[in-house]
Scaffold this active site. Structure first.
Site, PDB file in Angstrom:
ATOM      1  N   HIS A 118      67.144 -64.356 -31.339  1.00 52.74           N
ATOM      2  CA  HIS A 118      68.059 -63.575 -30.513  1.00 52.74           C
ATOM      3  C   HIS A 118      68.405 -62.275 -31.227  1.00 52.74           C
ATOM      4  O   HIS A 118      68.621 -62.256 -32.438  1.00 52.74           O
ATOM      5  CB  HIS A 118      69.350 -64.356 -30.246  1.00 52.74           C
ATOM      6  N   SER A 119      68.412 -61.176 -30.475  1.00 53.44           N
ATOM      7  CA  SER A 119      68.890 -59.887 -30.965  1.00 53.44           C
ATOM      8  C   SER A 119      68.111 -59.450 -32.207  1.00 53.44           C
ATOM      9  O   SER A 119      66.897 -59.281 -32.148  1.00 53.44           O
ATOM     10  CB  SER A 119      70.395 -59.974 -31.238  1.00 53.44           C
TER      11      SER A 119
END
Length: 347
Positions: A131-132
């Site tokens: 994520h991210s």
């Protein structure tokens, strides 16, 4: 590598009591049972939460900047129960060891962390969910080591972000100065400022720019705090404060395009519609166009914020489970076994 199936509180290397999941503070059960694990690395250890069977290779889950292994807490109960998943705290985050005093955090160094984990567990290839910041790390890792990745699932950050060069130089200047200040604070060994539980939740909520619904902030907070030894019923943030000044610079747009061209593994990218692109969208679109020409790249856009996997995991779980069923470690192992048996039958 040590594992501990008891999901209650733990004591970390920092001052004060440490916590493994939100329920250690609220009394709730874990969202899904897990084994707390510790992987030895040259500067200390990498902590993680191992979900599912431990006799098969897991998917390696990587969190975003200043988050921790709790980032997947709400997604885990929705995975197929036979899927093994190892969600780790990157260095300086959660319960993992900080880098030694005087060492600077660079995003690209996390490629080394992945390789260390692969070496410890004797994995020839790895399956990544990021994520991210870690979605970007997975993108870079798959480009640098295309023969060592079975699959990628990236959530809401596609590639290294591009900034105007004057801004890059100014950021380098200010971040190094701020890093020096925080490095000196770390060495003082003084307990950081402490807050009530509700104040911490509010700080996490504001710190994510309201990206995480307030009722779910506890999942990101638990592994990043310690209990104050000075004030009853108060806690402090114990992730490494130097992380605020991470060096994200990985390369030019031309390098990003070349990276995209080198990626060969099955790749699912999930974009949250209400989230920023974190750069001029033309750079994102150029790399996305390269990836979409690949037969094993899949793109999904869903309604939600940057932390859609925490707020609304139901919105992404069907395509995630489907992708893992087709390309995850179990599918790869079955395919390799079938190929081996076919080869042996011809002998």
């Amino acid at each position: 590598m040590d594992s501990d199936d008891n999901s209650s509180g733990t004591t970390g290397s920092d001052l004060g009591q440490r916590y493994r999941h939100a329920g250690d503070l609220t009394g709730e059960a874990p969202t899904r049972p897990f084994a707390e694990i510790s992987i030895t690395v040259p500067w200390g250890h990498i902590s993680g939460k191992w979900y599912g069977p431990q006799n098969v290779q897991p998917i390696l889950g990587l969190h975003g900047w200043q988050d921790n292994a709790g980032t997947f807490d709400r997604l885990m109960p929705l995975l197929s129960p036979d899927v093994a998943f190892l969600s780790i705290d990157l260095p300086g985050h959660g319960l993992s060891s900080r880098l030694p005093d005087g060492c600077y955090y660079n995003s690209v160094d996390n490629l080394y962390v992945i390789r260390l984990i692969m070496k410890q567990y004797k994995w020839e290839k790895v399956s990544l969910v990021g994520h991210s910041m870690s979605s970007i790390i997975a993108f870079v890792f798959a480009a640098v080591f295309p023969d060592k990745v079975d699959m990628i699932i990236g959530i809401d950050a596609l590639k290294p972000h591009q900034r105007p060069y004057p801004s890059v130089i100014r950021t380098m200047e200010t971040r190094l100065d701020e890093f020096l200040r925080e490095d000196e604070r770390n060495r003082s060994k003084n307990e950081p400022p402490s807050y009530s539980y509700d104040e911490l939740i509010e700080r996490v909520y504001i710190g994510t720019f309201h990206s995480v619904n307030k009722e779910h902030c506890k999942h990101l907070m638990a592994r990043n705090i310690g209990k104050s030894e000075k004030y009853p019923d108060k806690y402090y943030f114990c992730r490494d404060r130097r992380l605020k000044f991470y060096n994200y610079a990985i390369g030019s747009q031309e390098l990003c395009v070349e990276m995209a061209n080198r990626i060969t593994c099955p790749y699912l990218f999930i974009k949250a519609a209400q989230s920023s692109y974190f750069e001029d969208k033309k750079y994102y679109d150029e790399v996305l166009d390269v990836l979409q020409k690949k037969p094993n790249f899949e793109y999904l856009e869903v309604n939600g914020s940057h932390h859609v996997h925490i707020n609304d995991p139901e919105a992404i779980i069907a395509p995630v489970n489907n992708f893992i069923q087709r390309f995850g470690p179990a599918a790869v192992a079955a395919s390799r076994q079938k190929a081996k048996e076919a080869k042996e039958s011809k002998l």
